[in-house]
Design a protein around this motif. Structure first.
Motif, PDB file in Angstrom:
ATOM      1  N   LEU A 162       0.607  -1.062  -0.052  1.00 26.47           N
ATOM      2  CA  LEU A 162       0.042   0.021  -0.062  1.00 26.47           C
ATOM      3  C   LEU A 162       0.967   1.318  -0.145  1.00 26.47           C
ATOM      4  O   LEU A 162       0.459   2.299  -0.622  1.00 26.47           O
ATOM      5  CB  LEU A 162      -0.912  -0.065   1.125  1.00 26.47           C
ATOM      6  CG  LEU A 162      -2.327  -0.845   1.172  1.00 26.47           C
ATOM      7  CD1 LEU A 162      -2.798  -1.198   2.519  1.00 26.47           C
ATOM      8  CD2 LEU A 162      -3.246  -0.210  -0.139  1.00 26.47           C
ATOM      9  N   HIS A 163       1.822   1.218   0.674  1.00 22.02           N
ATOM     10  CA  HIS A 163       2.889   2.365   0.599  1.00 22.02           C
ATOM     11  C   HIS A 163       3.457   2.332  -0.800  1.00 22.02           C
ATOM     12  O   HIS A 163       3.467   3.678  -1.121  1.00 22.02           O
ATOM     13  CB  HIS A 163       4.094   2.076   1.842  1.00 22.02           C
ATOM     14  CG  HIS A 163       3.709   1.836   2.972  1.00 22.02           C
ATOM     15  ND1 HIS A 163       4.275   1.111   3.923  1.00 22.02           N
ATOM     16  CD2 HIS A 163       2.490   1.846   3.739  1.00 22.02           C
ATOM     17  CE1 HIS A 163       3.713   0.852   5.088  1.00 22.02           C
ATOM     18  NE2 HIS A 163       2.675   1.482   5.078  1.00 22.02           N
ATOM     19  N   GLY A 166       0.613   4.418  -2.622  1.00 20.37           N
ATOM     20  CA  GLY A 166       0.478   5.691  -2.177  1.00 20.37           C
ATOM     21  C   GLY A 166       1.570   6.533  -2.801  1.00 20.37           C
ATOM     22  O   GLY A 166       1.453   7.591  -3.086  1.00 20.37           O
ATOM     23  N   TYR A 167       2.725   5.964  -2.640  1.00 21.94           N
ATOM     24  CA  TYR A 167       4.008   6.940  -3.240  1.00 21.94           C
ATOM     25  C   TYR A 167       3.607   7.112  -4.749  1.00 21.94           C
ATOM     26  O   TYR A 167       4.131   8.209  -5.253  1.00 21.94           O
ATOM     27  CB  TYR A 167       5.318   5.921  -2.974  1.00 21.94           C
ATOM     28  CG  TYR A 167       6.557   6.952  -3.332  1.00 21.94           C
ATOM     29  CD1 TYR A 167       7.305   7.220  -2.111  1.00 21.94           C
ATOM     30  CD2 TYR A 167       6.986   6.900  -4.495  1.00 21.94           C
ATOM     31  CE1 TYR A 167       8.254   8.098  -2.366  1.00 21.94           C
ATOM     32  CE2 TYR A 167       8.278   7.511  -4.751  1.00 21.94           C
ATOM     33  CZ  TYR A 167       8.762   8.343  -3.600  1.00 21.94           C
ATOM     34  OH  TYR A 167      10.094   8.981  -3.884  1.00 21.94           O
TER      35      TYR A 167
ATOM     36  N   ILE B  63      -6.823   3.111   2.502  1.00 19.75           N
ATOM     37  CA  ILE B  63      -6.791   4.495   2.802  1.00 19.75           C
ATOM     38  C   ILE B  63      -5.641   4.902   3.391  1.00 19.75           C
ATOM     39  O   ILE B  63      -4.629   5.861   3.028  1.00 19.75           O
ATOM     40  CB  ILE B  63      -8.123   5.171   3.461  1.00 19.75           C
ATOM     41  CG1 ILE B  63      -9.304   4.942   2.588  1.00 19.75           C
ATOM     42  CG2 ILE B  63      -7.780   6.783   3.882  1.00 19.75           C
ATOM     43  CD1 ILE B  63     -10.500   5.145   3.202  1.00 19.75           C
ATOM     44  N   GLY B  65      -2.822   2.917   4.199  1.00 13.97           N
ATOM     45  CA  GLY B  65      -1.627   2.583   3.836  1.00 13.97           C
ATOM     46  C   GLY B  65      -1.347   3.445   2.497  1.00 13.97           C
ATOM     47  O   GLY B  65      -0.056   3.981   2.321  1.00 13.97           O
ATOM     48  N   THR B  66      -2.050   3.982   1.723  1.00 10.42           N
ATOM     49  CA  THR B  66      -1.670   4.786   0.442  1.00 10.42           C
ATOM     50  C   THR B  66      -1.445   6.086   1.156  1.00 10.42           C
ATOM     51  O   THR B  66      -0.493   6.875   0.495  1.00 10.42           O
ATOM     52  CB  THR B  66      -2.754   4.990  -0.514  1.00 10.42           C
ATOM     53  OG1 THR B  66      -3.989   5.030   0.056  1.00 10.42           O
ATOM     54  CG2 THR B  66      -3.025   3.551  -1.098  1.00 10.42           C
ATOM     55  N   ILE B  68       0.082   6.967   3.931  1.00 10.92           N
ATOM     56  CA  ILE B  68       1.628   6.756   4.439  1.00 10.92           C
ATOM     57  C   ILE B  68       2.685   6.871   3.308  1.00 10.92           C
ATOM     58  O   ILE B  68       3.515   7.488   3.418  1.00 10.92           O
ATOM     59  CB  ILE B  68       1.494   5.603   5.024  1.00 10.92           C
ATOM     60  CG1 ILE B  68       0.965   5.197   6.447  1.00 10.92           C
ATOM     61  CG2 ILE B  68       3.099   5.106   5.491  1.00 10.92           C
ATOM     62  CD1 ILE B  68       0.663   4.184   7.043  1.00 10.92           C
ATOM     63  N   GLY B  69       2.194   6.183   2.031  1.00 14.43           N
ATOM     64  CA  GLY B  69       2.966   6.173   1.075  1.00 14.43           C
ATOM     65  C   GLY B  69       3.144   7.693   0.427  1.00 14.43           C
ATOM     66  O   GLY B  69       4.180   8.315  -0.008  1.00 14.43           O
ATOM     67  N   LEU B  70       1.831   8.234   0.361  1.00 19.60           N
ATOM     68  CA  LEU B  70       1.912   9.575   0.017  1.00 19.60           C
ATOM     69  C   LEU B  70       2.691  10.770   0.902  1.00 19.60           C
ATOM     70  O   LEU B  70       3.387  11.361   0.251  1.00 19.60           O
ATOM     71  CB  LEU B  70       0.309  10.165  -0.156  1.00 19.60           C
ATOM     72  CG  LEU B  70      -0.275   9.869  -1.210  1.00 19.60           C
ATOM     73  CD1 LEU B  70      -1.807   9.788  -0.991  1.00 19.60           C
ATOM     74  CD2 LEU B  70      -0.068  10.775  -2.335  1.00 19.60           C
ATOM     75  N   PHE B  72       5.487   9.780   2.433  1.00 25.93           N
ATOM     76  CA  PHE B  72       6.923   9.378   2.095  1.00 25.93           C
ATOM     77  C   PHE B  72       7.094  10.386   0.887  1.00 25.93           C
ATOM     78  O   PHE B  72       8.515  10.520   0.810  1.00 25.93           O
ATOM     79  CB  PHE B  72       6.877   8.030   1.902  1.00 25.93           C
ATOM     80  CG  PHE B  72       6.938   7.100   2.832  1.00 25.93           C
ATOM     81  CD1 PHE B  72       6.839   7.495   4.122  1.00 25.93           C
ATOM     82  CD2 PHE B  72       6.625   5.644   2.678  1.00 25.93           C
ATOM     83  CE1 PHE B  72       6.869   6.576   5.275  1.00 25.93           C
ATOM     84  CE2 PHE B  72       6.545   4.713   3.752  1.00 25.93           C
ATOM     85  CZ  PHE B  72       6.720   5.452   5.258  1.00 25.93           C
ATOM     86  N   ARG B  73       6.210  10.740  -0.055  1.00 27.66           N
ATOM     87  CA  ARG B  73       6.667  11.216  -1.367  1.00 27.66           C
ATOM     88  C   ARG B  73       6.363  12.917  -0.797  1.00 27.66           C
ATOM     89  O   ARG B  73       6.512  13.614  -1.750  1.00 27.66           O
ATOM     90  CB  ARG B  73       5.468  10.963  -2.315  1.00 27.66           C
ATOM     91  CG  ARG B  73       5.748  11.649  -3.551  1.00 27.66           C
ATOM     92  CD  ARG B  73       6.818  10.955  -4.277  1.00 27.66           C
ATOM     93  NE  ARG B  73       7.057  11.840  -5.549  1.00 27.66           N
ATOM     94  CZ  ARG B  73       8.145  11.720  -6.600  1.00 27.66           C
ATOM     95  NH1 ARG B  73       8.779  10.830  -6.470  1.00 27.66           N
ATOM     96  NH2 ARG B  73       8.160  12.510  -7.453  1.00 27.66           N
ATOM     97  N   TYR B  75       3.766  14.378   0.709  1.00 29.02           N
ATOM     98  CA  TYR B  75       2.156  14.764   0.916  1.00 29.02           C
ATOM     99  C   TYR B  75       1.857  14.723   2.303  1.00 29.02           C
ATOM    100  O   TYR B  75       2.623  14.246   3.214  1.00 29.02           O
ATOM    101  CB  TYR B  75       1.455  13.952   0.017  1.00 29.02           C
ATOM    102  CG  TYR B  75       1.652  14.468  -1.338  1.00 29.02           C
ATOM    103  CD1 TYR B  75       0.803  15.250  -2.124  1.00 29.02           C
ATOM    104  CD2 TYR B  75       2.625  13.883  -2.284  1.00 29.02           C
ATOM    105  CE1 TYR B  75       0.802  15.982  -3.416  1.00 29.02           C
ATOM    106  CE2 TYR B  75       2.828  14.608  -3.753  1.00 29.02           C
ATOM    107  CZ  TYR B  75       2.015  15.546  -4.206  1.00 29.02           C
ATOM    108  OH  TYR B  75       2.145  15.947  -5.449  1.00 29.02           O
TER     109      TYR B  75
END
Lengths: 393, 324
Positions: A162-163, A166-167, B63, B65-66, B68-70, B72-73, B75
């Motif tokens: 999921l990360h 999201g990235y 929601i 998990g994504t 968290i990824g955002l 890292f970018r 956001y």
């Protein structure tokens, strides 16, 4: 940015009523292979093109990477056996899947690994001994992911998928051309987070490559328990392509990954790659495969060893001679020695460091507990000093 | 100064952060055209676009998990969880990933994700729509947890949560969404992680937060008629807890009652009781009392008023404390 929603006709009930089930989802997909186990080359009209740039030098470099990480893996296993590491998850047998995919990446791409992607770490330029900090118990990370675009190992299965999505959603918003790669295994493919990550990636048409190393065993449980259909076939359920590649064929893995990355980079959305490979060693150094699998099976896969295959090709085509292999072996031994030295030099962190990064901003409870801990420790120091004084009298 | 409901104060707070920082975005279920089931994000998608106010697939772990990824970018995602009882599919991402990434990375990575969760009962709903799971998150290091009780705090704490470098969960008192009050849009007055004495008194301290702050104030008013002076503290922040403010009050009054809708066993009230005993034992005239939920799944709506702390239960505890 983002996906256009499907036109209403895609869900038109009348059309659906007229449609027929024409294929069985359990049908095995073709296995993409560009180099057979005997080292001979195979034609592939779709993916062959993506390996065309691999000349002798590139193939020797891939062999070198695979040999180095195998030697590193062997040394790490030994270090665990000697009590220098807490645990070690070997990658033995998965070198082609990892080096083949890792070398297809571009610098701006971002990798979200599980905890066995030591080969991918090498391709990202990460100093390999840094990976061992986690397994030595001196760090829960070990490197700055932003330097190599290689995220920290994630031990909670599939959380990182999921990360990765999201990235990639951030990449889309930035209008950048990076692709993220989510690594996971056949066992983790059962986790809900893999499902949700594929749903989100498809919904957003995000630039993500899902790279599943099907190494046939989730500790002691075979892939058949995880799935009734080939894992790559699951992709169609999410609305993006799934490809099953011979995970022990470094050339095919590289080609398929390049294809998937190019596709994602051009805005066509995610791809699932199932690298069909085999975990030749144990799940971790705490595991005992003799309890649950047959030696005959291990023997069968030994014949399909990814390094052996490339070596056969390099020798039979005179792309590399004995000198090359001797030189690589020497280099690998050198890496093993430096790895060992690095590990032995890793010292336990100060317990106080644990208070430092729980929060980014000041936190009264952290401050209070740290203060208490310092006073408690200072009490021992005074006691020791007192004893020393007493003994001196 | 402006008068608005808590819901609209949150909307205004969200509008402010969306306008202020292009890296912020709101993610959740039905938050776009619909404006969320409580209409807290109403109008924001039309104003800021579908990339900033994102209707996600219906999956809470997805929601978080994504998000968290955002993060890292670079956001700053603000996630809406539709109801308290539906946060649990995301529990893994929140506790094993979000809360730990800064520690795991030795401070190299931060995940400043904000999670908004409408919580609490008293709305006459079906199961999983009335819960108070704050203690489950408060037990996890790495998270900050706040809960506003009035429009002014709702407006400012939302913005302060987004500005914070740490992950913050905002528990929004859903039965008070329509409570109106004054919002000073010029100044927050205090940071999000401090408690506030909302009524001064000398005989007993009541610590409340979120939906029970108006109940505690009403109980204090009723006690005043009997000649008892009650100090009321709005805790505001559940993690960290502003023990300095609580301790100072107890040192003055000598008596403490903590109230929350969540079950008392293993709850925030127990933590406050233990810390106050450590800090102000010699000032105490009576044991700390807790008024909260029982050790049972949240009860059926038809009888929930017997579960929820109310004025009478607070006055009963007050009598016990004073009689000790």
């Amino acid at each position: 940015m983002g996906a256009e929603h499907l036109p209403a006709s895609e869900f038109d009930i009348e059309e659906l009523e007229q449609s027929l089930v024409t294929s069985d989802p359990a049908d095995a997909p073709p296995l993409v292979q560009l180099m057979a186990p005997d080292g001979s080359l195979r034609e592939d009209t779709k993916y062959g093109h993506y390996a065309a740039h691999l000349d002798g030098e590139a193939l020797r470099a891939m062999y070198r990477d695979m040999a180095l990480v195998r030697r590193f893996d062997q040394e790490a296993t030994a270090l665990q056996r000697q009590g220098q590491l807490l645990l070690w998850p070997p990658l033995l047998g998965q070198e082609a899947a990892q080096i083949g995919s890792g070398t297809a990446l571009q610098a701006q791409d971002y990798v979200f690994p599980t905890y066995r992607e030591h080969g991918v770490a090498l391709t990202r330029g990460l100093e390999l001994s840094k990976v061992l900090r986690l397994f030595r118990g001196v760090s829960n990370g070990g490197w700055d992911p932003r330097e190599s675009n290689f995220h920290l190992y994630t031990l909670v299965l599939a959380a990182q998928s999921l990360h990765a999505v999201g990235y990639a959603m951030g990449v889309q918003r930035d209008g950048d051309d990076a692709v993220t790669v989510a690594y996971f295994g056949d066992g983790a493919s059962s986790e809900g987070d893999v499902h949700e990550s594929m749903v989100f990636a498809a919904s957003n048409q995000s630039p993500v490559v899902f790279f599943c190393q099907n190494n046939h065993w989730a500790i002691s449980v075979p892939t058949e328990v995880q799935s009734r259909i080939p894992l790559s076939n699951r992709a169609s359920g999410y609305g993006f392509p799934g490809v099953r590649v011979d995970g022990n064929d470094v050339v095919a893995v590289h080609a398929v990954t390049r294809w998937a990355l190019e596709r994602a980079r051009s805005g066509k959305g995610p791809v699932l790659i199932e690298a069909f490979t085999y975990r030749m060693s144990a799940h971790t150094t705490a595991d005992d495969p003799t309890k649950y699998r047959e030696l005959a099976e291990e023997e069968k896969w030994r014949e399909r060893d990814p390094l052996l295959r490339l070596e056969r090709y390099l020798r039979s085509t005179n792309t590399a001679g004995q000198d090359f292999f001797d030189q690589i072996a020497a280099e690998a031994d050198k890496l093993a020695a430096s790895t060992r030295a690095d590990v032995l030099a890793m010292e336990a962190p100060d317990f106080e460091d644990h208070f430092a990064n729980v929060y980014a901003e000041p936190h009264p409870l952290i401050r209070e507990e740290l203060e208490w801990h310092r006073q408690y420790q200072a009490g021992f120091a005074e006691e020791t000093a007192g004893q020393a004084e007493g003994e001196a009298r | 100064m402006a008068t608005m409901t808590i819901a609209k104060a949150i909307t205004s707070g969200l509008r402010a952060v969306l306008a202020d920082d292009p890296k912020t975005l709101i993610m959740g279920e039905d938050i776009g055209k619909l404006g969320g089931v409580y209409r807290v994000t109403e109008g924001l998608q039309a104003e800021f676009g579908a990339d900033r106010v994102v209707d996600t697939p219906l999956a809470e772990s997805g929601i978080l998990g994504t998000a968290i990824g955002l993060s890292f970018r670079g956001y700053r995602p603000i996630c809406e969880i539709q109801f308290d009882g539906f946060v649990f599919p995301a529990f893994n991402q929140i506790t094993t990933q979000l809360a730990k990434i800064r520690s795991r990375s030795s401070g190299m990575l931060s995940a400043p994700v904000v999670i908004r969760i409408p919580y609490g009962g008293g709305i006459g709903s079906i199961e999983h729509h009335s819960e108070s799971p704050e203690a489950l998150f408060a037990h996890t290091a790495g998270l900050r947890i706040i809960t506003p009780s009035n429009p002014h705090d709702a407006y400012w704490m939302t913005q302060q949560a987004v500005a914070c470098q740490d992950p913050v969960i905002i528990f929004e008192p859903k039965r008070r969404y329509w409570l109106k009050g004054e919002v000073d849009t010029e100044s927050a007055g205090r940071d999000a992680f401090s408690a506030q004495v909302v009524r001064e008194g000398t005989d007993v301290t009541i610590v409340a937060y979120g939906p029970l702050v108006p109940v505690a104030l009403a109980a204090a008013e009723a006690a005043q008629e009997d000649g008892n002076s009650v100090e009321v503290i709005d805790l505001r922040s559940i993690s960290p807890i502003d023990f300095d403010t609580v301790t100072a009050s107890v040192e003055k009054t000598g008596r403490l009652i903590v109230t929350h809708e969540a079950p008392t066993f293993g709850g925030i009230g127990g933590e406050i009781a233990a810390r106050v005993a450590e800090r102000a034992f010699l000032s105490m005239e009576a044991p700390v009392l807790r008024v909260g939920g029982f050790h049972m799944p949240y009860p059926l709506a038809k009888v929930e008023e017997q579960y929820l702390p109310d004025i009478d239960r607070l006055l009963e505890a007050l009598d016990r404390s004073l009689a000790y």
